[in-house]
Enzyme design. Structure first.
Site, mmCIF file in Angstrom:
data_model
loop_
_atom_site.group_PDB
_atom_site.id
_atom_site.type_symbol
_atom_site.label_atom_id
_atom_site.label_comp_id
_atom_site.label_asym_id
_atom_site.label_seq_id
_atom_site.Cartn_x
_atom_site.Cartn_y
_atom_site.Cartn_z
ATOM 1 N N ARG A 1 0.857 -1.184 0.000
ATOM 2 C CA ARG A 1 0.000 0.000 0.000
ATOM 3 C C ARG A 1 0.894 1.235 0.000
ATOM 4 O O ARG A 1 1.998 1.213 0.542
ATOM 5 C CB ARG A 1 -0.898 0.020 1.248
ATOM 6 C CG ARG A 1 -2.036 -0.983 1.212
ATOM 7 C CD ARG A 1 -3.117 -0.576 0.226
ATOM 8 N NE ARG A 1 -4.258 -1.497 0.186
ATOM 9 C CZ ARG A 1 -4.441 -2.452 -0.722
ATOM 10 N NH1 ARG A 1 -3.557 -2.638 -1.675
ATOM 11 N NH2 ARG A 1 -5.508 -3.219 -0.691
ATOM 12 N N HIS B 1 -1.785 0.457 -10.221
ATOM 13 C CA HIS B 1 -2.444 -0.464 -9.281
ATOM 14 C C HIS B 1 -3.035 -1.672 -10.025
ATOM 15 O O HIS B 1 -4.227 -1.966 -9.923
ATOM 16 C CB HIS B 1 -3.538 0.258 -8.474
ATOM 17 C CG HIS B 1 -3.811 -0.420 -7.154
ATOM 18 N ND1 HIS B 1 -4.132 0.256 -6.004
ATOM 19 C CD2 HIS B 1 -3.811 -1.737 -6.793
ATOM 20 C CE1 HIS B 1 -4.323 -0.602 -5.005
ATOM 21 N NE2 HIS B 1 -4.122 -1.822 -5.472
HETATM 22 P P1 NAP Z 1 -1.432 -11.882 4.503
HETATM 23 O O1 NAP Z 1 -1.581 -13.277 4.027
HETATM 24 O O2 NAP Z 1 -2.251 -11.416 5.646
HETATM 25 O O3 NAP Z 1 0.126 -11.681 4.846
HETATM 26 C C1 NAP Z 1 0.602 -10.540 5.486
HETATM 27 C C2 NAP Z 1 2.070 -10.746 5.852
HETATM 28 O O4 NAP Z 1 2.555 -9.531 6.453
HETATM 29 C C3 NAP Z 1 2.292 -11.868 6.859
HETATM 30 O O5 NAP Z 1 3.508 -12.536 6.598
HETATM 31 C C4 NAP Z 1 2.385 -11.101 8.190
HETATM 32 O O6 NAP Z 1 3.144 -11.753 9.197
HETATM 33 C C5 NAP Z 1 3.121 -9.863 7.730
HETATM 34 N N1 NAP Z 1 2.911 -8.755 8.674
HETATM 35 C C6 NAP Z 1 1.755 -8.154 9.041
HETATM 36 N N2 NAP Z 1 1.991 -7.199 9.970
HETATM 37 C C7 NAP Z 1 3.329 -7.199 10.184
HETATM 38 C C8 NAP Z 1 4.196 -6.470 11.035
HETATM 39 N N3 NAP Z 1 3.709 -5.526 11.865
HETATM 40 N N4 NAP Z 1 5.508 -6.742 11.008
HETATM 41 C C9 NAP Z 1 6.008 -7.704 10.206
HETATM 42 N N5 NAP Z 1 5.247 -8.454 9.357
HETATM 43 C C10 NAP Z 1 3.929 -8.195 9.351
HETATM 44 O O7 NAP Z 1 -1.700 -10.837 3.322
HETATM 45 P P2 NAP Z 1 -1.641 -11.095 1.734
HETATM 46 O O8 NAP Z 1 -2.870 -11.777 1.272
HETATM 47 O O9 NAP Z 1 -0.324 -11.704 1.404
HETATM 48 O O10 NAP Z 1 -1.710 -9.575 1.185
HETATM 49 C C11 NAP Z 1 -0.736 -8.623 1.563
HETATM 50 C C12 NAP Z 1 -1.112 -7.246 1.063
HETATM 51 O O11 NAP Z 1 -0.885 -7.142 -0.341
HETATM 52 C C13 NAP Z 1 -2.582 -6.839 1.197
HETATM 53 O O12 NAP Z 1 -2.889 -6.437 2.508
HETATM 54 C C14 NAP Z 1 -2.696 -5.702 0.210
HETATM 55 O O13 NAP Z 1 -2.404 -4.484 0.860
HETATM 56 C C15 NAP Z 1 -1.603 -6.014 -0.812
HETATM 57 N N6 NAP Z 1 -2.164 -6.297 -2.141
HETATM 58 C C16 NAP Z 1 -1.872 -5.480 -3.170
HETATM 59 C C17 NAP Z 1 -2.377 -5.741 -4.440
HETATM 60 C C18 NAP Z 1 -2.019 -4.881 -5.622
HETATM 61 O O14 NAP Z 1 -2.605 -5.040 -6.700
HETATM 62 N N7 NAP Z 1 -1.060 -3.980 -5.507
HETATM 63 C C19 NAP Z 1 -3.188 -6.865 -4.647
HETATM 64 C C20 NAP Z 1 -3.466 -7.690 -3.576
HETATM 65 C C21 NAP Z 1 -2.950 -7.399 -2.314
HETATM 66 P P3 NAP Z 1 2.685 -13.177 9.821
HETATM 67 O O15 NAP Z 1 3.044 -14.212 8.740
HETATM 68 O O16 NAP Z 1 3.510 -13.334 11.035
HETATM 69 O O17 NAP Z 1 1.204 -13.089 10.072
#
Ligand code: NAP
Length: 284
Positions: A199, A247
């Protein structure tokens, strides 16, 4: 199924909503809401509605297609960075033949995936298959095959120090907002690059531009921006070390989203465990 503008719907009958960037106050219109289906992997767009009912569970939109598409994007961006894509594009625009822009090898390059969750872990596997070394950073300790894992505040410095390319795939939470600031960039190796597909709120863009202009960072590939669409006069459009995409890193197709939404509603109605639930305690 009904669209929001469908005036024939009695809000009291609505039990499930599928939403992305709802108008402020919209989510609070449904007193009998049982489940919110986010149209995207991140839920920051839903949390922005102050009327979001605090007790209603939220399912994030994470499909195999979301992960595959994000992997495709990262596999375009990381090799693009090692092969100097932003500088090559700038050179072409200036009609300059720039043979020094030969780049480096993927096998000499460590990609640090910040946020090694559903999408980050999938991207890590694609990067490893392409020959990159991969490190991952998460909140809790995590093991992903072939990935050197780091976690928590204590693991951040060592993770950053080895990240020749930093891929941000963190969710936007109170703990991660602004995490990519001048101090973070300074802890990356000289000549490192940023790929931001998380983000825009994670990034201090003034600090990013300063690190690029000072030569500490070599390039940035940015898919998420503070204001979208990025205003025409914004300096990021024309910066020679920046590659901007609108995006587009990963959006699941309508079919994939509908399939996940239907599966979630069926699981909810059957009282089964729901996949990809948003955790209100940790904010993602
Ligand atoms: P997810 O499965 O919830 O994974 C989030 C990861 O971030 C996990 O490894 C988590 O750690 C880690 N994390 C969260 N808070 C943290 C902190 N304070 N310190 C260190 N690590 C932290 O999410 P996802 O499905 O992979 O998606 C991730 C993000 O990608 C979404 O939230 C969205 O913002 C972004 N996204 C962007 C697009 C785009 O088109 N640009 C598309 C889709 C998603 P743990 O493993 O320990 O829980």
């Amino acid at each position: 199924m009904h669209a929001p503008e469908d005036g024939a719907v009695d809000p009291r009958e609505v039990e499930y909503v599928f939403a992305w960037r709802p108008a402020s106050g919209w989510l609070g219109r449904f007193p009998n809401l049982r489940l919110i289906l986010s149209a995207a992997a991140g839920v920051d767009h839903l949390l922005a509605d102050p009327s979001l009912p605090p007790h209603v569970p939220i399912v994030r939109m994470v499909t195999q297609e979301t992960a595959a598409r994000m992997g495709d994007y990262v596999l375009f961006a990381a090799p693009g960075v090692v092969r100097e894509l932003p500088a090559l594009v700038a050179a072409q625009g200036a009609r300059q033949w720039a043979p020094a822009l030969t780049g480096r090898l993927a096998v000499e390059t460590t990609v640090g995936v910040m946020g090694i969750g559903q999408l980050g872990a999938a991207c890590a596997q694609r990067l490893l298959a392409a020959g990159f070394r991969v490190a991952g950073w998460s909140r809790t300790e995590k093991q992903v095959d072939g990935v050197r894992g780091f976690h928590g505040a204590d693991g951040l410095d060592a993770f950053l120090a080895r990240s020749d390319i930093l891929v941000n795939l963190l969710p936007q939470t109170s703990a991660t907002r602004g995490i990519l600031h001048a101090g973070t960039f300074a802890r990356l190796p000289r000549g490192a690059a940023l790929i931001n597909v998380g983000r825009s709120a994670h990034v201090d863009h003034d600090a990013l531009l300063a690190a690029l202009d000072a030569g500490h960072l070599r390039a940035a590939v940015l898919d998420v921006l503070d204001v979208e669409p990025l205003p025409p006069q914004h300096p990021l459009w024309t910066h020679p070390k920046v590659f901007v995409t609108p995006h587009v890193a990963s959006t699941a197709s309508v079919g994939a989203r509908v399939r996940q939404a239907v599966a979630s509603i069926r699981a909810h109605r059957a009282g089964a465990e729901l996949a990809h639930l948003y955790d209100r305690t940790h904010g993602y």
